[in-house]
Design a protein around this motif. Structure first.
Motif, mmCIF file in Angstrom:
data_model
loop_
_atom_site.group_PDB
_atom_site.id
_atom_site.type_symbol
_atom_site.label_atom_id
_atom_site.label_comp_id
_atom_site.label_asym_id
_atom_site.label_seq_id
_atom_site.Cartn_x
_atom_site.Cartn_y
_atom_site.Cartn_z
ATOM 1 N N ALA A 282 0.804 -1.223 0.000
ATOM 2 C CA ALA A 282 0.000 0.000 0.000
ATOM 3 C C ALA A 282 0.836 1.271 0.000
ATOM 4 O O ALA A 282 0.297 2.374 -0.037
ATOM 5 N N THR A 283 2.153 1.135 0.034
ATOM 6 C CA THR A 283 3.027 2.293 0.153
ATOM 7 C C THR A 283 3.620 2.658 -1.207
ATOM 8 O O THR A 283 4.056 1.772 -1.950
ATOM 9 N N GLY A 284 3.653 3.951 -1.519
ATOM 10 C CA GLY A 284 4.341 4.407 -2.719
ATOM 11 C C GLY A 284 5.705 4.964 -2.364
ATOM 12 O O GLY A 284 5.916 5.443 -1.237
ATOM 13 N N PRO A 285 6.684 4.909 -3.289
ATOM 14 C CA PRO A 285 8.032 5.403 -2.980
ATOM 15 C C PRO A 285 8.054 6.869 -2.597
ATOM 16 O O PRO A 285 8.904 7.300 -1.813
ATOM 17 N N ALA A 286 7.105 7.661 -3.118
ATOM 18 C CA ALA A 286 7.085 9.095 -2.795
ATOM 19 C C ALA A 286 6.783 9.351 -1.325
ATOM 20 O O ALA A 286 7.101 10.427 -0.794
ATOM 21 N N GLU A 287 6.174 8.379 -0.636
ATOM 22 C CA GLU A 287 5.789 8.563 0.774
ATOM 23 C C GLU A 287 6.961 8.373 1.731
ATOM 24 O O GLU A 287 6.816 8.551 2.947
ATOM 25 N N LEU A 288 8.140 8.011 1.218
ATOM 26 C CA LEU A 288 9.274 7.730 2.093
ATOM 27 C C LEU A 288 10.040 8.979 2.495
ATOM 28 O O LEU A 288 10.929 8.921 3.344
ATOM 29 N N GLY A 289 9.737 10.123 1.873
ATOM 30 C CA GLY A 289 10.433 11.357 2.217
ATOM 31 C C GLY A 289 11.828 11.440 1.625
ATOM 32 O O GLY A 289 12.666 12.214 2.113
ATOM 33 N N LEU A 290 12.106 10.667 0.574
ATOM 34 C CA LEU A 290 13.413 10.716 -0.087
ATOM 35 C C LEU A 290 13.306 11.533 -1.364
ATOM 36 O O LEU A 290 12.257 11.551 -2.015
ATOM 37 N N PRO A 291 14.375 12.225 -1.765
ATOM 38 C CA PRO A 291 14.339 12.988 -3.023
ATOM 39 C C PRO A 291 13.995 12.084 -4.199
ATOM 40 O O PRO A 291 14.588 11.001 -4.358
ATOM 41 N N ALA A 292 13.037 12.492 -5.016
ATOM 42 C CA ALA A 292 12.568 11.653 -6.127
ATOM 43 C C ALA A 292 13.701 11.296 -7.085
ATOM 44 O O ALA A 292 13.729 10.195 -7.652
#
Length: 593
Positions: A282-292
């Motif tokens: 259910a998690t997207g990579p953008a939700e991790l708080g890392l620079p895209a």
């Protein structure tokens, strides 16, 4: 039915129980296990420590009887006809019985005698096995004088003296360097391809399982999944990404941050200077708080599917215990910039043999420093000198500010040591081992009780205090060894092959703890044959034939091996390239005897 249609192994609903020595309760080692092994193919059993892999191999070999279910081997009921099965198979257990005082040839002769191999047959077989294992030049050398990789190759040759129809291998490459591991696998794959040998392998290394046609994932005695490597990997499809760590930071710090986010992350591991991670669905990579710009999707691997299956079943969190470790545990005084280990032109001779030849390096406070090299390269000798267990023959070595020539005993009081083989007292309980070694380190009374409680919490040992150490599962034994090594809050922790044979989940938990220790100021020196673990190090040394071949950060070493922006290398590729290049140069410059 033709021989090709009969499965090499056909297990249906197999169960096996053992009595717990402490409680006398019956525990299931295997529970309703279905496994099929095809003829002429490689099949892998993978799973964490205690999953039942070795128990299943011993059942297939006819060394134990299943309590229930059906088990057919080469078309024979192994329960009713164990000797008939054993006459047609070969089994190489984790600790294969080489006779170290006998030569290579004498070991082969002994196993040929045990199998009553006729003289004309054995001559032809020996010649083929010695050529295949590249041991022709060493037939007169005692087995005890061989390197670890050569011992494994000799063990495999002894296992194959009678040309079996089915080969069982239990963790055949544990403690073996990447070059020797590659050679062993070339031998096995050659046998499968050319002789259509059926092979059933138990392994903790997912890259080995990826070579197999079929993989069975075991956990707590049950089969979680079976299929091709691609089918197992598919459990992580669309969930795998990697990220670049912030400039100047080792990848392990980003890995630790991701592992701590248990709601979003299934797994994370350093790889090639980046961090490979698996998202929860259910998690997207953008939700991790890392620079895209630092993120990218990557293809799933067998290990990714394995970790998804395992975490879904066990719920174990590799980072949980490490979060509880207090800041400053084992640390020296803050702000200390001087090296805690200094090595200058270090030499160690054994008679005329030079095991370590003028090695120089230094290690800073709070650094994780890796000693890497093939079996017999001199890294263990270097390691033992730095631990104060072996005096140098020449050069200088200072540890924790103390000269190892004049103050070895004092230096040993400033270090912790965890050996590859479990070296605690098997008959003593966890608590008794902690109390005994705490006293040996000079801890008494309230100070000892406080440190015991601290390490019991840090290494998830509560609940195990009354268990004899020898009866603990492998992963818990390792945590106990770490707890003992850190009881006296040493400045430096030496780890000798600490995760040899450990599964990926256990390795994640172990390195999460090491990351926490280093962040708190403890200096860590580690030897390893598992090249993924070099990615956790701040800097590494690669040695061979006693000489230093490379020294630097993992990125610097990969570049030395030939990495470019267009051609990325992992640490195993870099290691093999550097060692093979050095050996080729040595072969062209050294005179022919």
């Amino acid at each position: 039915m033709s021989a090709d249609e009969i499965l090499a192994v056909d297990a249906r609903g197999v169960g096996k129980r053992f009595a717990d020595p402490a409680t006398r309760r019956q525990l299931a080692a295997l529970d309703d296990v279905d496994v099929r092994v095809a003829h002429g193919a490689l099949t892998a059993l993978v799973g964490p420590d205690g999953a039942g892999k070795t128990t299943f191999l011993r059942l297939v070999a006819g060394l134990m009887r299943p309590d229930r279910g059906e088990l057919s081997v080469l078309g024979l009921d192994v329960t009713r006809q164990p000797q008939a099965v054993q006459d047609r198979i070969s089994y190489m257990p984790q600790r294969f019985g080489l006779y170290e005082d006998l030569s290579v040839q004498e070991n082969l002769d002994l196993y040929a005698d045990l199998h009553a191999l006729p003289l004309p047959v054995r001559r032809e077989r020996f010649a083929r096995l010695l050529e295949m294992t590249d041991l022709e030049r060493f037939t007169r050398r005692p087995a005890g004088k061989l390197s670890g990789g050569m011992k494994q190759k000799l063990g495999l040759a002894c296992t194959l003296v009678r040309s079996p129809e089915l080969l069982l291998l239990d963790e055949p490459t544990v403690g073996v360097d990447p070059l020797s591991r590659r050679e062993l696998w070339e031998i096995v794959q050659r046998l499968v391809t050319q002789e259509r040998l059926s092979v059933l392998l138990a392994t903790s290394y997912m890259d080995e399982a990826e070579r197999c046609a079929q993989v069975h994932v075991l956990h707590e005695g049950r089969v979680l999944a079976s299929g091709s490597p691609a089918e197992i990997a598919a459990h992580a499809r669309g969930l795998c990404h990697d990220a670049e760590p912030p400039p100047g930071q080792p990848p392990r710090l980003l890995q630790a941050r991701l592992l701590d986010d248990d709601a979003a992350i299934v797994d994370a591991v350093p790889h090639g200077g980046r961090v490979h991670f698996i998202l929860r669905g259910a998690t997207g990579p953008a939700e991790l708080g890392l620079p895209a710009r630092t993120l990218r999707p990557v293809a799933e691997k067998l290990e990714d599917g394995f970790m998804v299956l395992l975490r879904a079943r066990s719920g174990e969190r590799p980072a949980e215990a490490a979060r509880a470790m207090p800041e400053g545990s084992g640390a020296a005084a803050a702000g200390e910039d001087a090296p805690v280990i200094e090595v200058r032109d270090l030499v160690r001779r054994f008679g005329d043999f030079v095991a370590v030849d003028k090695t120089s390096f230094s290690v800073r406070r709070g650094e994780i420093f890796g000693l890497l090299g093939p079996n017999g390269a001199g890294k263990t000798t270097t390691f033992r000198m730095l631990c104060g267990l072996l005096p140098p023959s020449g050069g200088q070595a200072r540890v924790a500010g103390l000269d190892l020539r004049s103050a070895r005993a004092q230096a040993r009081g400033r270090i912790g040591y965890v050996s590859q083989k479990f070296a605690l007292y098997a008959n003593l309980t966890v608590e008794e081992n902690l109390r005994f070694f705490g006293g040996a380190y000079g801890l008494r009374g309230a100070a000892l009780r406080q440190r015991m409680q601290a390490v019991l919490a840090q290494f998830d040992l509560r609940g195990h205090q009354a268990q004899p150490a020898g009866q603990l599962p492998g992963g818990v034994k390792q945590r106990l060894a770490m707890a003992v090594g850190l009881l006296h809050e040493p400045d430096i922790l030496f780890l000798d092959e600490p995760t040899s044979g450990a599964d990926p989940l256990a390795r994640r938990g172990f390195w999460r703890r090491i990351t926490a220790l280093a962040s708190a100021g403890t200096t860590v020196v580690v030897t390893t044959h598992f090249m993924e673990e070099a990615e956790y190090c701040d800097r590494i040394v690669i040695q061979d034939a006693g000489r230093l071949l490379a020294l630097g950060t993992p990125e610097q070493v990969r570049r030395q091996a030939g990495e470019t922006a267009q051609r990325r290398l992992d640490m195993e590729q870099a290691f093999i390239a550097i060692v093979e290049r050095a050996r080729a140069a040595r072969d062209t410059t050294e005179p022919t005897p």
